[in-house]
Design a protein around this motif. Structure first.
Motif, PDB file in Angstrom:
ATOM      1  N   VAL A   1      -9.851  11.105  16.353  1.00 50.59           N
ATOM      2  CA  VAL A   1     -10.535  10.617  15.173  1.00 50.59           C
ATOM      3  C   VAL A   1      -9.553   9.943  14.214  1.00 50.59           C
ATOM      4  O   VAL A   1      -9.862   8.929  13.607  1.00 50.59           O
ATOM      5  CB  VAL A   1     -11.245  11.786  14.459  1.00 50.59           C
ATOM      6  CG1 VAL A   1     -11.901  11.311  13.173  1.00 50.59           C
ATOM      7  CG2 VAL A   1     -12.279  12.409  15.372  1.00 50.59           C
ATOM      8  N   ASP A   2      -8.349  10.508  14.115  1.00 48.22           N
ATOM      9  CA  ASP A   2      -7.385  10.017  13.135  1.00 48.22           C
ATOM     10  C   ASP A   2      -6.560   8.850  13.645  1.00 48.22           C
ATOM     11  O   ASP A   2      -6.104   8.032  12.866  1.00 48.22           O
ATOM     12  CB  ASP A   2      -6.446  11.148  12.735  1.00 48.22           C
ATOM     13  CG  ASP A   2      -7.205  12.337  12.182  1.00 48.22           C
ATOM     14  OD1 ASP A   2      -6.714  13.452  12.328  1.00 48.22           O
ATOM     15  OD2 ASP A   2      -8.292  12.120  11.621  1.00 48.22           O
TER      16      ASP A   2
ATOM     17  N   ARG B   1      -5.999  11.411   4.049  1.00 49.58           N
ATOM     18  CA  ARG B   1      -7.243  11.535   4.807  1.00 49.58           C
ATOM     19  C   ARG B   1      -6.963  11.544   6.308  1.00 49.58           C
ATOM     20  O   ARG B   1      -6.217  10.730   6.819  1.00 49.58           O
ATOM     21  CB  ARG B   1      -8.176  10.371   4.473  1.00 49.58           C
ATOM     22  CG  ARG B   1      -8.605  10.328   3.018  1.00 49.58           C
ATOM     23  CD  ARG B   1      -9.556   9.181   2.767  1.00 49.58           C
ATOM     24  NE  ARG B   1     -10.732   9.266   3.606  1.00 49.58           N
ATOM     25  CZ  ARG B   1     -11.689   8.331   3.657  1.00 49.58           C
ATOM     26  NH1 ARG B   1     -11.555   7.233   2.923  1.00 49.58           N
ATOM     27  NH2 ARG B   1     -12.728   8.485   4.445  1.00 49.58           N
ATOM     28  N   GLY B   2      -7.567  12.505   6.991  1.00 49.38           N
ATOM     29  CA  GLY B   2      -7.441  12.571   8.439  1.00 49.38           C
ATOM     30  C   GLY B   2      -6.157  13.199   8.930  1.00 49.38           C
ATOM     31  O   GLY B   2      -5.926  13.266  10.131  1.00 49.38           O
ATOM     32  N   PHE B   3      -5.290  13.656   8.000  1.00 46.54           N
ATOM     33  CA  PHE B   3      -4.016  14.248   8.411  1.00 46.54           C
ATOM     34  C   PHE B   3      -4.194  15.742   8.627  1.00 46.54           C
ATOM     35  O   PHE B   3      -4.720  16.442   7.761  1.00 46.54           O
ATOM     36  CB  PHE B   3      -2.954  13.989   7.344  1.00 46.54           C
ATOM     37  CG  PHE B   3      -1.554  14.305   7.776  1.00 46.54           C
ATOM     38  CD1 PHE B   3      -0.722  13.305   8.242  1.00 46.54           C
ATOM     39  CD2 PHE B   3      -1.066  15.600   7.728  1.00 46.54           C
ATOM     40  CE1 PHE B   3       0.583  13.583   8.632  1.00 46.54           C
ATOM     41  CE2 PHE B   3       0.223  15.882   8.108  1.00 46.54           C
ATOM     42  CZ  PHE B   3       1.048  14.879   8.567  1.00 46.54           C
TER      43      PHE B   3
ATOM     44  N   THR C   1       0.833  -1.189   0.000  1.00 44.62           N
ATOM     45  CA  THR C   1       0.000   0.000   0.000  1.00 44.62           C
ATOM     46  C   THR C   1       0.876   1.251   0.000  1.00 44.62           C
ATOM     47  O   THR C   1       1.856   1.312   0.726  1.00 44.62           O
ATOM     48  CB  THR C   1      -0.906   0.007   1.246  1.00 44.62           C
ATOM     49  OG1 THR C   1      -1.675  -1.195   1.260  1.00 44.62           O
ATOM     50  CG2 THR C   1      -1.837   1.210   1.227  1.00 44.62           C
ATOM     51  N   PRO C   2       0.540   2.265  -0.813  1.00 43.70           N
ATOM     52  CA  PRO C   2       1.351   3.485  -0.818  1.00 43.70           C
ATOM     53  C   PRO C   2       1.437   4.093   0.575  1.00 43.70           C
ATOM     54  O   PRO C   2       0.438   4.195   1.286  1.00 43.70           O
ATOM     55  CB  PRO C   2       0.588   4.401  -1.786  1.00 43.70           C
ATOM     56  CG  PRO C   2      -0.192   3.479  -2.660  1.00 43.70           C
ATOM     57  CD  PRO C   2      -0.551   2.307  -1.794  1.00 43.70           C
TER      58      PRO C   2
ATOM     59  N   PRO D   1       0.764   9.126   6.422  1.00 41.59           N
ATOM     60  CA  PRO D   1      -0.405   9.177   7.298  1.00 41.59           C
ATOM     61  C   PRO D   1      -0.314   8.230   8.485  1.00 41.59           C
ATOM     62  O   PRO D   1      -0.960   8.464   9.513  1.00 41.59           O
ATOM     63  CB  PRO D   1      -1.561   8.779   6.367  1.00 41.59           C
ATOM     64  CG  PRO D   1      -1.044   8.988   4.986  1.00 41.59           C
ATOM     65  CD  PRO D   1       0.419   8.697   5.060  1.00 41.59           C
ATOM     66  N   HIS D   2       0.478   7.153   8.365  1.00 41.84           N
ATOM     67  CA  HIS D   2       0.585   6.200   9.462  1.00 41.84           C
ATOM     68  C   HIS D   2       1.494   6.737  10.558  1.00 41.84           C
ATOM     69  O   HIS D   2       1.203   6.587  11.743  1.00 41.84           O
ATOM     70  CB  HIS D   2       1.105   4.855   8.939  1.00 41.84           C
ATOM     71  CG  HIS D   2       0.216   4.238   7.900  1.00 41.84           C
ATOM     72  ND1 HIS D   2      -1.003   3.666   8.200  1.00 41.84           N
ATOM     73  CD2 HIS D   2       0.362   4.114   6.552  1.00 41.84           C
ATOM     74  CE1 HIS D   2      -1.572   3.215   7.098  1.00 41.84           C
ATOM     75  NE2 HIS D   2      -0.766   3.477   6.084  1.00 41.84           N
ATOM     76  N   LEU D   3       2.583   7.372  10.157  1.00 45.10           N
ATOM     77  CA  LEU D   3       3.469   7.987  11.148  1.00 45.10           C
ATOM     78  C   LEU D   3       2.990   9.364  11.567  1.00 45.10           C
ATOM     79  O   LEU D   3       3.522   9.940  12.514  1.00 45.10           O
ATOM     80  CB  LEU D   3       4.891   8.101  10.580  1.00 45.10           C
ATOM     81  CG  LEU D   3       5.620   6.800  10.280  1.00 45.10           C
ATOM     82  CD1 LEU D   3       7.002   7.092   9.711  1.00 45.10           C
ATOM     83  CD2 LEU D   3       5.733   5.932  11.528  1.00 45.10           C
ATOM     84  N   MET D   4       1.997   9.916  10.840  1.00 48.84           N
ATOM     85  CA  MET D   4       1.488  11.265  11.091  1.00 48.84           C
ATOM     86  C   MET D   4       2.633  12.268  11.062  1.00 48.84           C
ATOM     87  O   MET D   4       2.847  13.041  11.990  1.00 48.84           O
ATOM     88  CB  MET D   4       0.747  11.314  12.426  1.00 48.84           C
ATOM     89  CG  MET D   4      -0.501  10.464  12.485  1.00 48.84           C
ATOM     90  SD  MET D   4      -1.771  11.034  11.328  1.00 48.84           S
ATOM     91  CE  MET D   4      -2.309  12.541  12.104  1.00 48.84           C
TER      92      MET D   4
END
Length: 304
Positions: free
Chosen positions: A268-269, A136-138, A126-127, A170-173
């Protein structure tokens, strides 16, 4: 089919003009354009086919190794129409000298570079790194500067271009790279050249709205592999990291000089923390919210 077309379809040796106008399709059957010219190397070998993308579209070069030849048509054996859209436009009025060919291979290694190992042919998984607008959500901190439009300078104090966007994980924010729109006088191909620069090598100066890149000069930054939008190609990311690592004796700037754009955390994120196990009497404070008072003790029937 005219008589000339019929004769060309049966010929074992084709002339250049016989191939002009042949349709080129991708493996899914989508038409990507038509052949407009053949480019032959000094060794006498056909190197590229110039493919015109639609009536008003640009012309791009496709290596002959990427094409399967059919009856008055050709089919790409790996690339899709979306991949062809990432190719730089070809200007037939400019000769493909050694410097231009070398830049094509360096800027677009997945398309024009040497053959890649099998595990690098396709994007795996996944990218992870995407433009900020696609994450999304960032959310960035409220006091974080908007870097779009900031001027970018290299280690030699020469201007590289301007910041187009930020690329985030987005995973590491975390903001990982700057998307830099490179000044046209720093490269030879006639494309809208963008490159990515790791944030750990960037120093932000808010007063002048400048981003100063350490380790690489302006021309070295412009020579990085091209970023063509969307999720960051892992191959491009690897080449960028290698370029900064080769020229740097240390992995990054000192922490006090690194650009810091960590986003604020949001319930939320981010996934919620696991619920703690309750004791039987539930009389201890909730560990997730240490500032809240402990829950009231249970009442028995005799209390009512």
């Amino acid at each position: 089919m005219t008589m000339a077309e019929s004769a060309a379809s049966r010929a074992e040796v084709l002339r250049t003009r016989d191939l002009v106008g042949w349709a080129v399709a991708d493996p899914a059957g989508a038409t990507v354009g038509t052949v407009s010219d053949l480019l032959i190397g000094r060794d006498g070998r056909v190197r590229f086919l110039a493919v015109k993308r639609g009536l008003l579209g640009s012309t791009v070069l496709i290596p002959v190794e990427e094409l399967d030849w059919g009856e008055q048509s050709m089919r790409l054996n790996r690339w899709l129409d979306a991949d062809v859209r990432r190719l730089p436009p070809y200007d037939g009025d400019r000769p493909l000298d050694g410097e231009v060919v070398a830049e094509m291979e360096r800027a677009h290694p997945r398309f024009y570079g040497p053959p890649l190992p099998f595990d690098a042919l396709e994007n795996q998984g996944t990218p992870q790194i995407v433009p900020l607008r696609e994450a999304r959500g960032f959310r960035l901190p409220k006091d974080a500067p908007n870097l779009r439009g900031w001027t970018v300078f290299g280690e030699d104090n020469e201007r590289v271009g301007v910041v187009e966007d930020m690329l985030v994980d987005p995973h590491l924010m975390k903001v990982m790279y700057l998307d830099v729109d490179v000044a046209d006088d720093l490269f030879r191909l006639r494309d809208d050249r963008h490159v990515v620069v790791p944030m750990e090598f960037v120093e932000l100066r808010e007063r002048g709205e400048d981003a100063w890149v350490h380790v690489l000069t302006a021309r070295e930054i412009a020579a990085l592999p091209a970023y063509t939008g969307g999720a960051l190609d892992p191959l491009i990311e690897k080449r960028v990291i290698q370029a900064f690592s080769r020229e740097s004796s240390s992995p990054a700037l000192p922490p006090e000089h690194q650009a810091s754009l960590r986003p604020r955390e949001s319930r939320v994120d981010l996934p919620p923390p696991p619920l703690p196990e309750r004791h039987a009497d539930e009389s201890y404070p909730d560990e997730r919210y240490p500032d809240e008072p402990p829950p009231l003790p249970r009442r028995s029937d005799a209390d009512y």
